[in-house]
Design an enzyme around this catalytic site. Structure first.
Site, PDB file in Angstrom:
ATOM      1  N   ASN A   1       0.149  -1.045   0.060  1.00 34.17           N
ATOM      2  CA  ASN A   1      -0.161  -0.245   0.205  1.00 34.17           C
ATOM      3  C   ASN A   1       0.321   0.982  -0.164  1.00 34.17           C
ATOM      4  O   ASN A   1       1.381   1.358   0.846  1.00 34.17           O
ATOM      5  CB  ASN A   1      -0.927   0.138   1.274  1.00 34.17           C
ATOM      6  CG  ASN A   1      -2.241   0.955   1.703  1.00 34.17           C
ATOM      7  OD1 ASN A   1      -2.329   1.309   0.225  1.00 34.17           O
ATOM      8  ND2 ASN A   1      -2.712   0.934   2.126  1.00 34.17           N
TER       9      ASN A   1
ATOM     10  N   ARG B   1     -12.804  -5.628  15.612  1.00 32.41           N
ATOM     11  CA  ARG B   1     -12.432  -4.607  16.163  1.00 32.41           C
ATOM     12  C   ARG B   1     -13.118  -3.549  15.970  1.00 32.41           C
ATOM     13  O   ARG B   1     -13.265  -2.927  15.295  1.00 32.41           O
ATOM     14  CB  ARG B   1     -11.174  -4.492  15.583  1.00 32.41           C
ATOM     15  CG  ARG B   1     -10.091  -3.124  15.343  1.00 32.41           C
ATOM     16  CD  ARG B   1      -9.151  -3.002  14.448  1.00 32.41           C
ATOM     17  NE  ARG B   1      -9.704  -2.289  13.417  1.00 32.41           N
ATOM     18  CZ  ARG B   1      -8.778  -1.802  11.933  1.00 32.41           C
ATOM     19  NH1 ARG B   1      -7.824  -2.018  12.236  1.00 32.41           N
ATOM     20  NH2 ARG B   1      -9.960  -0.817  11.832  1.00 32.41           N
TER      21      ARG B   1
ATOM     22  N   TYR C   1      -6.686   7.589  12.770  1.00 27.39           N
ATOM     23  CA  TYR C   1      -6.229   5.360  12.337  1.00 27.39           C
ATOM     24  C   TYR C   1      -7.852   4.804  12.606  1.00 27.39           C
ATOM     25  O   TYR C   1      -7.848   4.648  13.611  1.00 27.39           O
ATOM     26  CB  TYR C   1      -4.866   4.815  13.136  1.00 27.39           C
ATOM     27  CG  TYR C   1      -5.676   3.124  12.247  1.00 27.39           C
ATOM     28  CD1 TYR C   1      -4.673   3.383  11.259  1.00 27.39           C
ATOM     29  CD2 TYR C   1      -5.398   2.676  13.297  1.00 27.39           C
ATOM     30  CE1 TYR C   1      -5.338   2.322   9.842  1.00 27.39           C
ATOM     31  CE2 TYR C   1      -5.983   1.476  12.703  1.00 27.39           C
ATOM     32  CZ  TYR C   1      -5.484   1.269  11.018  1.00 27.39           C
ATOM     33  OH  TYR C   1      -6.298  -0.622  11.464  1.00 27.39           O
TER      34      TYR C   1
ATOM     35  N   ASP D   1      -6.995  -1.519  18.057  1.00 25.98           N
ATOM     36  CA  ASP D   1      -5.738  -1.973  16.804  1.00 25.98           C
ATOM     37  C   ASP D   1      -5.274  -0.635  16.840  1.00 25.98           C
ATOM     38  O   ASP D   1      -5.540   0.695  17.023  1.00 25.98           O
ATOM     39  CB  ASP D   1      -5.734  -1.821  15.803  1.00 25.98           C
ATOM     40  CG  ASP D   1      -4.523  -1.611  14.862  1.00 25.98           C
ATOM     41  OD1 ASP D   1      -3.299  -1.570  14.883  1.00 25.98           O
ATOM     42  OD2 ASP D   1      -4.284  -2.063  13.244  1.00 25.98           O
TER      43      ASP D   1
ATOM     44  N   HIS E   1      -2.394   0.876  16.712  1.00 30.45           N
ATOM     45  CA  HIS E   1      -1.231   1.161  15.289  1.00 30.45           C
ATOM     46  C   HIS E   1       0.404   1.830  15.633  1.00 30.45           C
ATOM     47  O   HIS E   1       0.053   2.295  14.734  1.00 30.45           O
ATOM     48  CB  HIS E   1      -1.638   2.144  13.913  1.00 30.45           C
ATOM     49  CG  HIS E   1      -2.311   2.077  13.050  1.00 30.45           C
ATOM     50  ND1 HIS E   1      -1.119   2.467  12.087  1.00 30.45           N
ATOM     51  CD2 HIS E   1      -1.982   0.850  12.101  1.00 30.45           C
ATOM     52  CE1 HIS E   1      -1.614   2.095  10.929  1.00 30.45           C
ATOM     53  NE2 HIS E   1      -1.712   1.197  11.307  1.00 30.45           N
TER      54      HIS E   1
ATOM     55  N   GLU F   1      -4.172  -4.838  19.393  1.00 29.63           N
ATOM     56  CA  GLU F   1      -2.665  -4.551  18.192  1.00 29.63           C
ATOM     57  C   GLU F   1      -2.120  -4.349  18.220  1.00 29.63           C
ATOM     58  O   GLU F   1      -2.118  -2.802  18.512  1.00 29.63           O
ATOM     59  CB  GLU F   1      -3.606  -5.009  16.996  1.00 29.63           C
ATOM     60  CG  GLU F   1      -3.043  -5.238  16.451  1.00 29.63           C
ATOM     61  CD  GLU F   1      -4.425  -4.891  15.120  1.00 29.63           C
ATOM     62  OE1 GLU F   1      -5.640  -5.538  14.804  1.00 29.63           O
ATOM     63  OE2 GLU F   1      -3.646  -4.493  13.703  1.00 29.63           O
TER      64      GLU F   1
ATOM     65  N   GLU G   1       2.147  -6.822  11.530  1.00 27.85           N
ATOM     66  CA  GLU G   1       1.925  -6.844  10.262  1.00 27.85           C
ATOM     67  C   GLU G   1       2.793  -6.011   9.393  1.00 27.85           C
ATOM     68  O   GLU G   1       2.899  -5.875   8.106  1.00 27.85           O
ATOM     69  CB  GLU G   1       0.238  -5.616  10.159  1.00 27.85           C
ATOM     70  CG  GLU G   1       0.164  -4.558  10.866  1.00 27.85           C
ATOM     71  CD  GLU G   1      -1.322  -3.597  10.838  1.00 27.85           C
ATOM     72  OE1 GLU G   1      -2.345  -4.754  11.609  1.00 27.85           O
ATOM     73  OE2 GLU G   1      -0.798  -2.891  10.460  1.00 27.85           O
TER      74      GLU G   1
ATOM     75  N   ARG H   1       0.546 -12.059  14.065  1.00 25.41           N
ATOM     76  CA  ARG H   1      -0.195 -11.407  12.734  1.00 25.41           C
ATOM     77  C   ARG H   1       0.660 -10.220  11.454  1.00 25.41           C
ATOM     78  O   ARG H   1       0.241  -9.387  10.835  1.00 25.41           O
ATOM     79  CB  ARG H   1      -1.205 -10.436  13.003  1.00 25.41           C
ATOM     80  CG  ARG H   1      -1.245  -9.447  14.004  1.00 25.41           C
ATOM     81  CD  ARG H   1      -1.819  -8.196  14.402  1.00 25.41           C
ATOM     82  NE  ARG H   1      -2.710  -7.452  13.590  1.00 25.41           N
ATOM     83  CZ  ARG H   1      -3.855  -7.591  12.675  1.00 25.41           C
ATOM     84  NH1 ARG H   1      -3.943  -8.603  12.921  1.00 25.41           N
ATOM     85  NH2 ARG H   1      -3.924  -6.832  11.644  1.00 25.41           N
TER      86      ARG H   1
ATOM     87  N   GLU I   1      -8.538 -11.868  10.518  1.00 24.68           N
ATOM     88  CA  GLU I   1      -9.137  -9.988   9.815  1.00 24.68           C
ATOM     89  C   GLU I   1      -9.194  -9.908   8.413  1.00 24.68           C
ATOM     90  O   GLU I   1      -8.777 -10.893   7.834  1.00 24.68           O
ATOM     91  CB  GLU I   1      -7.647  -9.256   9.866  1.00 24.68           C
ATOM     92  CG  GLU I   1      -8.228  -7.299  10.131  1.00 24.68           C
ATOM     93  CD  GLU I   1      -6.878  -7.082   9.712  1.00 24.68           C
ATOM     94  OE1 GLU I   1      -5.902  -7.555   9.231  1.00 24.68           O
ATOM     95  OE2 GLU I   1      -7.618  -5.287   9.834  1.00 24.68           O
TER      96      GLU I   1
ATOM     97  N   TRP J   1       2.176   6.931  11.709  1.00 26.52           N
ATOM     98  CA  TRP J   1       0.423   6.530  11.459  1.00 26.52           C
ATOM     99  C   TRP J   1       0.111   4.979  12.133  1.00 26.52           C
ATOM    100  O   TRP J   1      -0.538   5.232  12.801  1.00 26.52           O
ATOM    101  CB  TRP J   1       0.217   6.898  10.216  1.00 26.52           C
ATOM    102  CG  TRP J   1      -0.718   6.821   9.309  1.00 26.52           C
ATOM    103  CD1 TRP J   1      -1.881   7.905   9.728  1.00 26.52           C
ATOM    104  CD2 TRP J   1      -1.345   5.276   8.773  1.00 26.52           C
ATOM    105  NE1 TRP J   1      -3.206   6.746   9.247  1.00 26.52           N
ATOM    106  CE2 TRP J   1      -2.739   5.661   8.388  1.00 26.52           C
ATOM    107  CE3 TRP J   1      -0.925   4.303   8.415  1.00 26.52           C
ATOM    108  CZ2 TRP J   1      -4.124   4.906   8.307  1.00 26.52           C
ATOM    109  CZ3 TRP J   1      -1.500   4.038   7.358  1.00 26.52           C
ATOM    110  CH2 TRP J   1      -3.426   3.745   7.826  1.00 26.52           C
TER     111      TRP J   1
HETATM  112  C1  GCO Z   1      -4.373  -3.508   9.816  1.00 33.07           C
HETATM  113  C2  GCO Z   1      -3.722  -2.239   9.831  1.00 33.07           C
HETATM  114  C3  GCO Z   1      -3.978  -1.657   8.652  1.00 33.07           C
HETATM  115  C4  GCO Z   1      -2.948  -1.230   8.050  1.00 33.07           C
HETATM  116  C5  GCO Z   1      -2.808  -0.942   6.481  1.00 33.07           C
HETATM  117  C6  GCO Z   1      -1.482  -0.047   5.973  1.00 33.07           C
HETATM  118  O1  GCO Z   1      -4.727  -3.681  10.960  1.00 33.07           O
HETATM  119  O2  GCO Z   1      -5.923  -3.945   9.348  1.00 33.07           O
HETATM  120  O3  GCO Z   1      -3.172  -1.914  10.462  1.00 33.07           O
HETATM  121  O4  GCO Z   1      -5.433  -1.288   8.510  1.00 33.07           O
HETATM  122  O5  GCO Z   1      -3.199   0.078   8.517  1.00 33.07           O
HETATM  123  O6  GCO Z   1      -2.578  -2.716   6.261  1.00 33.07           O
HETATM  124  O7  GCO Z   1      -2.107  -0.299   4.703  1.00 33.07           O
HETATM  125 MG    MG Z   2      -3.702  -2.948  12.008  1.00 30.13          MG
END
Ligand code: GCO
Ligand code: MG
Length: 399
Positions: free
Chosen positions: A37, A147, A159, A207, A209, A233, A259, A280, A336, A399
């Site tokens: 992305n 979530r 976010y 999440d 993040h 998360e 992630e 994850r 997810e 972010w």
């Molecule tokens: C999630 C992730 C996504 C990311 C995204 C960035 O838990 O699904 O945090 O929302 O922000 O994949 O490209």
């Molecule tokens: Mg995430």
């Protein structure tokens, strides 16, 4: 069975996707997803210019050898761009192997250990009531795990707070603002509200993040304990693995992470020291099915379950690969799951099916997905960035 061609398809049926087709001299071909992305074209160029020439003439059966050669043979190995391209190739080779054997991928991975994979959806909102309402809609559609994210008062954009908040067609990144104090004050109150509104039967998760420092994350984890989250998360940035110990020392909240990891070695300390409960990783960024299976096996030995990343910014091909693994792995935890834009189904046929809070895949050989290249051509790439975040004083934040 020799590889004769690898085609890279960049398309935007509502989201940008980088897809590949690997063609063999037997007529069998495989499909893979190399979507990263916001940096899609870097992966597309790598696939087209650097990897395609290395693949022509190779034996398509030799997945592990190809993985090792592409990973180690670059010398400059690892990282999200290289390992996303590697993931695309890996998926396509597993797809070919499945089609050749006339078996679905889950069967090649050892066969089903479950009939369907429990999944979670995303509830978001500008207010607690909005988030609760969105969660109720998901629960009505059968979701047992949700979530929950909400807009943080006094900040600009948050976010996960907007519905389908895909940042598309932006010329430059959208800049959000974020401050730890209002965030830390808001989230425990959100879950207090949600438990009162939704009751105890539904599982909830959140999440972070990767935005908190260790002691902030420990405080949040402790204050969320009364609401019994399924997991919390990505509380910390992936660079700070040792700091997960601080959270563990203060709370019994289950932790999920991964992630942003791109290979098994990055995951190792969290696994071997049992600092997380769910891994994850993103199959499309961690080098594909081959690497994810190894990570899952490492986790199995340390009481850690899988919760593969399943956002809307990876294509149904990765979602399908996720669910094939989910069905086969003994230590599957949860999947997810995201609603994809409608036109995606014109370009990519197949992918997981949602029903009553769970996902399944078809018994088609391989991944069970196909790319319609003519349809993909009707949706050209659109420049798009993920948002970025700044603190109130103007400084850059994660972010
Ligand atoms: C999630 C992730 C996504 C990311 C995204 C960035 O838990 O699904 O945090 O929302 O922000 O994949 O490209
Ligand atoms: Mg995430």
């Amino acid at each position: 069975m020799k590889i004769t061609e690898m085609r890279t398809i960049v398309t935007c049926p509502g989201r940008n996707y980088v897809l590949i087709k690997i063609v063999t001299d037997s007529g069998i071909h495989g499909v893979g997803d190399g979507t990263l992305n916001g940096r899609e074209l870097a992966v597309a160029a790598l696939l087209e210019k650097h990897l395609a020439p290395l693949l022509i003439g190779r034996d398509a059966d030799r997945i592990e050898d190809t993985w090792q050669d592409l990973f180690r043979g670059t010398y400059w190995r690892g990282g999200p761009v290289l390992n996303t391209a590697l993931a695309a190739v890996d998926m396509a080779l597993w797809d070919i192997k499945g089609k050749r054997a006339q078996l679905p991928l889950y069967s090649l991975l050892g066969g089903k250990t479950r009939d369907s994979a429990l999944c979670y959806g995303h509830a978001s909102g500008d207010s607690f009531e909005d988030t609760a309402q969105h969660a109720r809609e998901l629960i009505d559609r059968g979701y047992r795990v949700v979530r929950c994210q909400t807009q943080i008062p006094g900040t600009h954009g948050t976010y996960g707070a907007g519905r389908g908040d895909a940042p598309r067609g932006e010329q430059l990144p959208f800049v959000e603002t974020w401050e730890p104090t209002p965030y830390l004050q808001t989230i425990p109150k959100l879950f207090d509200f949600l438990r009162r509104e939704l009751g105890d039967q539904v599982e909830l998760l959140h999440d972070v993040h990767e935005r908190l420092n260790p002691i902030q994350a420990a405080r949040l984890a402790r204050e969320l304990e009364p609401y019994h989250l399924f997991f919390l998360e990505d509380p910390l940035r992936p660079e700070h693995k040792e700091s997960f110990r601080v959270i563990r020392e203060h709370s019994t909240i289950p932790l999920a992470m991964g992630e942003l990891f791109t290979n098994k070695w990055e995951c190792l300390p969290l696994i071997t020291e049992q600092l997380i409960d769910f891994i994850r990783c993103d199959l499309a960024h961690v080098g594909g099915i081959t690497e994810a299976k190894k990570i899952a096996t490492l986790c199995e030995a340390f009481h850690i379950q899988t919760a593969w990343h399943g956002p809307p910014d990876v294509s149904p091909i990765t979602h399908a690969a996720n669910v094939h693994l989910d069905l086969a792995l003994p230590n599957f935890g949860i999947q997810e799951w995201s609603q994809l834009p409608d036109p995606v189904a014109d370009v990519i046929l197949g992918g997981p099916t949602y029903s009553d809070g769970c996902l399944t895949v078809s018994d088609e050989p391989g991944l069970g997905c196909e790319i319609d290249e003519a349809a993909a051509g009707a949706y050209p790439y659109q420049r798009a960035y993920l948002p970025t975040t700044r603190r109130a004083d103007g400084s850059v934040h994660d972010w």
